[in-house]
Design a protein around this motif. Structure first.
Motif, PDB file in Angstrom:
ATOM      1  N   LEU A   1      26.029  -1.829  -8.951  1.00  0.00           N
ATOM      2  CA  LEU A   1      26.808  -3.049  -8.732  1.00  0.00           C
ATOM      3  C   LEU A   1      27.464  -3.553 -10.008  1.00  0.00           C
ATOM      4  CD1 LEU A   1      27.618  -5.382  -6.835  1.00  0.00           C
ATOM      5  CD2 LEU A   1      25.446  -6.505  -7.439  1.00  0.00           C
ATOM      6  N   GLY A   2      26.781  -3.429 -11.134  1.00  0.00           N
ATOM      7  CA  GLY A   2      27.292  -3.999 -12.370  1.00  0.00           C
ATOM      8  C   GLY A   2      26.872  -5.453 -12.497  1.00  0.00           C
ATOM      9  N   PRO A   3      27.359  -6.158 -13.510  1.00  0.00           N
ATOM     10  CA  PRO A   3      26.955  -7.553 -13.725  1.00  0.00           C
ATOM     11  C   PRO A   3      27.354  -8.435 -12.547  1.00  0.00           C
ATOM     12  CG  PRO A   3      28.835  -6.997 -15.111  1.00  0.00           C
ATOM     13  CD  PRO A   3      28.353  -5.715 -14.513  1.00  0.00           C
ATOM     14  N   ALA A   4      26.466  -9.357 -12.191  1.00  0.00           N
ATOM     15  CA  ALA A   4      26.703 -10.208 -11.030  1.00  0.00           C
ATOM     16  C   ALA A   4      26.129 -11.597 -11.264  1.00  0.00           C
ATOM     17  CB  ALA A   4      26.078  -9.586  -9.783  1.00  0.00           C
ATOM     18  N   VAL A   5      26.642 -12.550 -10.527  1.00  0.00           N
ATOM     19  CA  VAL A   5      26.137 -13.921 -10.536  1.00  0.00           C
ATOM     20  C   VAL A   5      25.785 -14.286  -9.096  1.00  0.00           C
ATOM     21  CG1 VAL A   5      26.768 -16.354 -10.841  1.00  0.00           C
ATOM     22  CG2 VAL A   5      27.411 -14.669 -12.579  1.00  0.00           C
ATOM     23  N   SER A   6      24.606 -14.889  -8.914  1.00  0.00           N
ATOM     24  CA  SER A   6      24.188 -15.314  -7.578  1.00  0.00           C
ATOM     25  C   SER A   6      24.553 -16.773  -7.361  1.00  0.00           C
ATOM     26  CB  SER A   6      22.674 -15.136  -7.405  1.00  0.00           C
ATOM     27  OG  SER A   6      22.342 -13.768  -7.287  1.00  0.00           O
ATOM     28  N   ILE A   7      25.046 -17.068  -6.173  1.00  0.00           N
ATOM     29  CA  ILE A   7      25.386 -18.431  -5.779  1.00  0.00           C
ATOM     30  C   ILE A   7      24.489 -18.830  -4.611  1.00  0.00           C
ATOM     31  CG2 ILE A   7      27.179 -19.950  -4.855  1.00  0.00           C
ATOM     32  CD1 ILE A   7      29.244 -18.241  -6.284  1.00  0.00           C
ATOM     33  N   PHE A   8      23.766 -19.940  -4.791  1.00  0.00           N
ATOM     34  CA  PHE A   8      22.840 -20.425  -3.773  1.00  0.00           C
ATOM     35  C   PHE A   8      23.295 -21.795  -3.264  1.00  0.00           C
ATOM     36  CE2 PHE A   8      20.404 -17.802  -6.745  1.00  0.00           C
ATOM     37  CZ  PHE A   8      19.821 -16.894  -5.874  1.00  0.00           C
ATOM     38  N   GLY A   9      22.866 -22.131  -2.061  1.00  0.00           N
ATOM     39  CA  GLY A   9      23.178 -23.444  -1.508  1.00  0.00           C
ATOM     40  C   GLY A   9      22.922 -23.483  -0.020  1.00  0.00           C
ATOM     41  N   SER A  10      23.087 -24.646   0.548  1.00  0.00           N
ATOM     42  CA  SER A  10      22.724 -24.883   1.934  1.00  0.00           C
ATOM     43  C   SER A  10      23.582 -24.102   2.929  1.00  0.00           C
ATOM     44  CB  SER A  10      22.838 -26.379   2.247  1.00  0.00           C
ATOM     45  OG  SER A  10      22.598 -26.619   3.617  1.00  0.00           O
ATOM     46  N   ALA A  11      22.922 -23.603   3.965  1.00  0.00           N
ATOM     47  CA  ALA A  11      23.635 -22.960   5.072  1.00  0.00           C
ATOM     48  C   ALA A  11      24.308 -23.996   5.966  1.00  0.00           C
ATOM     49  CB  ALA A  11      22.655 -22.122   5.898  1.00  0.00           C
TER      50      ALA A  11
ATOM     51  N   PHE B   1      22.530 -17.765 -12.288  1.00  0.00           N
ATOM     52  CA  PHE B   1      22.395 -18.431 -10.993  1.00  0.00           C
ATOM     53  C   PHE B   1      23.270 -19.679 -10.992  1.00  0.00           C
ATOM     54  CE2 PHE B   1      17.900 -17.192  -9.238  1.00  0.00           C
ATOM     55  CZ  PHE B   1      18.259 -15.861  -9.254  1.00  0.00           C
ATOM     56  N   VAL B   2      24.087 -19.835  -9.972  1.00  0.00           N
ATOM     57  CA  VAL B   2      24.799 -21.081  -9.720  1.00  0.00           C
ATOM     58  C   VAL B   2      24.175 -21.690  -8.468  1.00  0.00           C
ATOM     59  CG1 VAL B   2      26.996 -22.147  -9.111  1.00  0.00           C
ATOM     60  CG2 VAL B   2      26.941 -20.270 -10.768  1.00  0.00           C
ATOM     61  N   VAL B   3      23.613 -22.885  -8.623  1.00  0.00           N
ATOM     62  CA  VAL B   3      22.828 -23.480  -7.542  1.00  0.00           C
ATOM     63  C   VAL B   3      23.539 -24.730  -7.029  1.00  0.00           C
ATOM     64  CG1 VAL B   3      20.544 -24.250  -6.833  1.00  0.00           C
ATOM     65  CG2 VAL B   3      20.769 -22.642  -8.743  1.00  0.00           C
ATOM     66  N   MET B   4      24.102 -24.617  -5.850  1.00  0.00           N
ATOM     67  CA  MET B   4      24.757 -25.740  -5.187  1.00  0.00           C
ATOM     68  C   MET B   4      23.703 -26.554  -4.433  1.00  0.00           C
ATOM     69  SD  MET B   4      27.938 -24.941  -5.991  1.00  0.00           S
ATOM     70  CE  MET B   4      28.873 -26.058  -4.962  1.00  0.00           C
ATOM     71  N   PRO B   5      24.056 -27.737  -3.949  1.00  0.00           N
ATOM     72  CA  PRO B   5      23.090 -28.507  -3.160  1.00  0.00           C
ATOM     73  C   PRO B   5      22.562 -27.707  -1.974  1.00  0.00           C
ATOM     74  CG  PRO B   5      24.896 -29.920  -3.809  1.00  0.00           C
ATOM     75  CD  PRO B   5      25.277 -28.526  -4.233  1.00  0.00           C
ATOM     76  N   GLY B   6      21.262 -27.766  -1.783  1.00  0.00           N
ATOM     77  CA  GLY B   6      20.627 -27.024  -0.692  1.00  0.00           C
ATOM     78  C   GLY B   6      19.240 -27.561  -0.416  1.00  0.00           C
ATOM     79  N   GLY B   7      18.528 -26.884   0.452  1.00  0.00           N
ATOM     80  CA  GLY B   7      17.201 -27.323   0.860  1.00  0.00           C
ATOM     81  C   GLY B   7      16.102 -26.465   0.274  1.00  0.00           C
ATOM     82  N   PHE B   8      15.029 -26.283   1.060  1.00  0.00           N
ATOM     83  CA  PHE B   8      13.841 -25.597   0.560  1.00  0.00           C
ATOM     84  C   PHE B   8      14.143 -24.176   0.088  1.00  0.00           C
ATOM     85  CE2 PHE B   8      10.749 -28.338   3.275  1.00  0.00           C
ATOM     86  CZ  PHE B   8      10.886 -29.359   2.353  1.00  0.00           C
TER      87      PHE B   8
ATOM     88  N   GLY C   1      24.090 -14.247   2.093  1.00  0.00           N
ATOM     89  CA  GLY C   1      24.818 -13.598   3.177  1.00  0.00           C
ATOM     90  C   GLY C   1      25.016 -14.434   4.425  1.00  0.00           C
ATOM     91  N   GLY C   2      24.462 -15.644   4.455  1.00  0.00           N
ATOM     92  CA  GLY C   2      24.546 -16.468   5.651  1.00  0.00           C
ATOM     93  C   GLY C   2      25.758 -17.380   5.656  1.00  0.00           C
ATOM     94  N   PRO C   3      25.705 -18.454   6.480  1.00  0.00           N
ATOM     95  CA  PRO C   3      26.813 -19.411   6.574  1.00  0.00           C
ATOM     96  C   PRO C   3      26.781 -20.444   5.444  1.00  0.00           C
ATOM     97  CG  PRO C   3      25.079 -20.001   8.113  1.00  0.00           C
ATOM     98  CD  PRO C   3      24.639 -18.717   7.449  1.00  0.00           C
ATOM     99  N   GLY C   4      27.649 -21.446   5.550  1.00  0.00           N
ATOM    100  CA  GLY C   4      27.642 -22.559   4.614  1.00  0.00           C
ATOM    101  C   GLY C   4      28.055 -22.156   3.205  1.00  0.00           C
ATOM    102  N   ILE C   5      27.290 -22.610   2.216  1.00  0.00           N
ATOM    103  CA  ILE C   5      27.604 -22.323   0.815  1.00  0.00           C
ATOM    104  C   ILE C   5      27.571 -20.826   0.541  1.00  0.00           C
ATOM    105  CG2 ILE C   5      26.845 -22.642  -1.567  1.00  0.00           C
ATOM    106  CD1 ILE C   5      28.131 -25.123  -0.311  1.00  0.00           C
ATOM    107  N   MET C   6      26.678 -20.104   1.220  1.00  0.00           N
ATOM    108  CA  MET C   6      26.625 -18.650   1.046  1.00  0.00           C
ATOM    109  C   MET C   6      27.956 -18.021   1.463  1.00  0.00           C
ATOM    110  SD  MET C   6      22.743 -17.916   2.421  1.00  0.00           S
ATOM    111  CE  MET C   6      22.825 -19.145   3.751  1.00  0.00           C
TER     112      MET C   6
END
Length: 245
Positions: free
Chosen positions: A64-74, A163-170, A104-109
């Motif tokens: 894959l090479g260098p990557a950044v993960s983005i997290f947040g609410s669905a 990691f880029v962490v957007m507003p989300g839940g548990f 891989g899901g909906p929302g911020i993903m």
């Protein structure tokens, strides 16, 4: 989500519908406290299945090479300001030369994958088996489905340079504190962890800087592992700074 998608259940690479849908997830069965005595015979096979998830994940992402993960609410859809912000961040991440990984899901993903795809970058989704099916969003170019959360979390940490962490839940909190714990204990190298949305995260930061820090359960440097921003450009500035450093 269409009725067909709601009726579908994914177990790793397997899709089940109708009467074939299980009542419990693979993680539930793995972690249940009590059960029939045949676990002695079943668990060795379960270990092989866990092993196969790691092998498939490593195989899919090894180049894959260098990557950044983005997290947040669905739950934050296209009409939400944070969705648009995540799209812009993902586009900027691609321009910096990184792939984008989400759950891989909906929302911020979905927003993260959408921004990566629209910018011509590599858009990765790491899905998970859930009782209520989410499905892989349409903007994922490289998708890997997992049965076990711990195997999936390993992929996020192993293949991310930030990691880029957007507003989300548990679920978002889980990924956030997993990374912080691993860095605090020097199990992994330091990488940027960016919280987007100061108003959303301020309560958590206040608690960490008061009850937790004053209680002596963390050090000042542990709180400094977090960078808090309000805009997409500020988030990208943190990633640029880390890349240069």
């Amino acid at each position: 989500m269409t009725p067909e998608e709601r009726d579908r259940h994914r177990k790793g690479p397997i899709t089940l519908r109708g009467d074939q849908r299980p009542a419990r997830t693979t993680d539930q069965r793995l972690l249940e406290e009590s059960g029939p005595g045949d676990w002695v015979h079943a668990d060795p096979w379960r270990v092989l299945r866990i092993q196969s998830e790691f092998v498939e994940g490593f195989g899919a992402l090894a180049e894959l090479g260098p990557a950044v993960s983005i997290f947040g609410s669905a739950r934050l859809g296209p009409d939400h300001p944070f969705y648009a912000c995540a799209v812009e961040i993902a586009k900027g991440v691609v321009e910096l030369g990184y792939a984008v990984i989400t759950g891989g899901g909906p929302g911020i993903m979905e927003a993260g994958n959408r921004g990566a795809q629209e910018a011509g970058g590599v858009s990765v989704g790491l899905g998970i088996e859930l009782p209520h099916e989410q499905g892989m969003n349409e903007y994922v170019d490289l998708g890997v489905d997992f049965r076990y959360f711990f195997a999936r979390k390993t992929m996020f940490v192993k293949y991310s340079s930030g990691f880029v962490v957007m507003p989300g839940g548990f679920g978002t909190f889980d990924e956030l504190f997993e990374a912080l714990c691993l860095m605090q204990t020097h199990k992994i190298d330091m990488f940027p962890v960016v919280l987007v949305g100061r108003a959303y995260w301020q309560g958590l930061l206040d608690w960490l800087n008061s009850a937790v820090l004053d209680g002596g359960t963390i050090n000042v440097g542990d709180v400094e592992l977090l960078r808090v921003v309000d805009t997409a450009e500020e988030a990208l500035d943190v990633l640029r700074e880390a890349a240069h450093r």
